[in-house]
Design an enzyme around this catalytic site. Structure first.
Site, PDB file in Angstrom:
ATOM      1  N   GLY A 113     -40.653 -42.851  96.057  1.00 14.99           N
ATOM      2  CA  GLY A 113     -39.743 -42.340  97.080  1.00 14.99           C
ATOM      3  C   GLY A 113     -39.898 -43.052  98.501  1.00 14.99           C
ATOM      4  O   GLY A 113     -40.931 -44.018  98.562  1.00 14.99           O
ATOM      5  N   LYS A 125     -44.133 -48.287  98.104  1.00 13.43           N
ATOM      6  CA  LYS A 125     -43.682 -49.341  96.989  1.00 13.43           C
ATOM      7  C   LYS A 125     -43.503 -50.544  97.735  1.00 13.43           C
ATOM      8  O   LYS A 125     -43.799 -51.710  97.049  1.00 13.43           O
ATOM      9  CB  LYS A 125     -42.232 -48.747  96.595  1.00 13.43           C
ATOM     10  CG  LYS A 125     -41.257 -48.599  97.280  1.00 13.43           C
ATOM     11  CD  LYS A 125     -40.233 -47.673  96.783  1.00 13.43           C
ATOM     12  CE  LYS A 125     -39.062 -47.510  97.831  1.00 13.43           C
ATOM     13  NZ  LYS A 125     -39.528 -46.621  98.595  1.00 13.43           N
ATOM     14  N   SER A 126     -42.811 -50.798  98.845  1.00 13.85           N
ATOM     15  CA  SER A 126     -42.512 -52.037  99.327  1.00 13.85           C
ATOM     16  C   SER A 126     -43.814 -52.942  99.720  1.00 13.85           C
ATOM     17  O   SER A 126     -43.876 -54.315  99.417  1.00 13.85           O
ATOM     18  CB  SER A 126     -41.663 -51.867 100.839  1.00 13.85           C
ATOM     19  OG  SER A 126     -40.445 -51.390 100.407  1.00 13.85           O
ATOM     20  N   ALA A 129     -33.521 -60.037 101.085  1.00 10.14           N
ATOM     21  CA  ALA A 129     -33.531 -58.652 101.826  1.00 10.14           C
ATOM     22  C   ALA A 129     -31.935 -58.317 101.676  1.00 10.14           C
ATOM     23  O   ALA A 129     -31.036 -59.305 101.926  1.00 10.14           O
ATOM     24  CB  ALA A 129     -33.751 -59.081 103.122  1.00 10.14           C
ATOM     25  N   HIS A 167     -39.427 -57.020 110.128  1.00 11.95           N
ATOM     26  CA  HIS A 167     -39.765 -57.384 108.809  1.00 11.95           C
ATOM     27  C   HIS A 167     -39.693 -58.703 108.657  1.00 11.95           C
ATOM     28  O   HIS A 167     -40.615 -59.151 107.792  1.00 11.95           O
ATOM     29  CB  HIS A 167     -38.929 -56.503 107.821  1.00 11.95           C
ATOM     30  CG  HIS A 167     -39.033 -55.058 108.035  1.00 11.95           C
ATOM     31  ND1 HIS A 167     -38.267 -54.125 107.128  1.00 11.95           N
ATOM     32  CD2 HIS A 167     -40.078 -54.262 108.653  1.00 11.95           C
ATOM     33  CE1 HIS A 167     -38.575 -53.114 107.376  1.00 11.95           C
ATOM     34  NE2 HIS A 167     -39.864 -52.849 108.091  1.00 11.95           N
TER      35      HIS A 167
END
Length: 188
Positions: free
Chosen positions: A8, A13-14, A40, A56
């Site tokens: 979620g 998770k990233s 990306a 990022h």
């Protein structure tokens, strides 16, 4: 190896996916020839998203990732080192890629599953390892309009495809990886 990581929003998770990619590179026999490639898919729509992307990119560069911006047409992306298959690729994220293909002026419109599958297979063919991050967008129980339902249906089909193709399927919950397929903690 193909690894599919889902979870979620804000699940970690990233970060987990980036850590796995870095670890796979550190475990490689020839670390100097192994390239970390970050594909990306977030397309900047405004100043805020441009700043987020720049932040990022800087964070990934510190981890030795080479960033490839690819918002649509993944099947056309050609990576360096692809003849030696020394790439470790992190595709972030499947949800953005699907939305871009469906709704962006450069995308393909309504039925994008076949072209995204082709793009994923193309990445796998060029790489030693591929990690794909997807969002769990299926558990809110709400009714949506026809367009959103189409998006969710295509995401579900892609998630099933990735579960079949992957050596590991991992759901990250509060930063904790739960192995659904592969790995030492597989859930049955």
């Amino acid at each position: 190896m193909v690894i599919f990581i889902t979870g979620g929003s804000g699940s970690g998770k990233s970060e987990y996916a980036e850590q796995r990619a870095v670890l796979l590179r550190e475990q490689s026999k020839n670390i100097q020839e192994t390239e970390l490639v970050y594909v990306a898919t977030m397309e900047a729509q405004d100043l805020e998203s441009q700043k987020r992307i720049q932040r990022h990119q800087k964070m990934r560069a510190e981890k030795h990732f080479t960033t490839c911006e690819c918002y649509t047409h993944l099947e056309e992306l050609t990576l360096r080192n692809n003849s030696e298959k020394q790439n470790i690729v992190l595709l972030e994220c499947l949800s953005n890629l699907t939305a871009n293909e469906m709704f962006s002026s450069k995308g393909r419109g309504d039925s994008v599953v076949p072209v995204i599958k082709k793009g994923i297979i193309h990445l796998i063919e060029q790489s030693r390892d591929v990690i794909i991050v997807g969002n769990n967008v299926f558990e809110d129980g709400m009714q949506y309009d026809e367009t959103t339902e189409s998006y969710l249906k295509q995401m579900a089909e892609l998630h099933c495809f990735l579960a079949e193709q992957s050596d590991e399927v991992i759901e990250v919950i509060c930063g904790i990886p739960l192995f659904w397929k592969g790995g030492k903690h597989e859930v049955h």
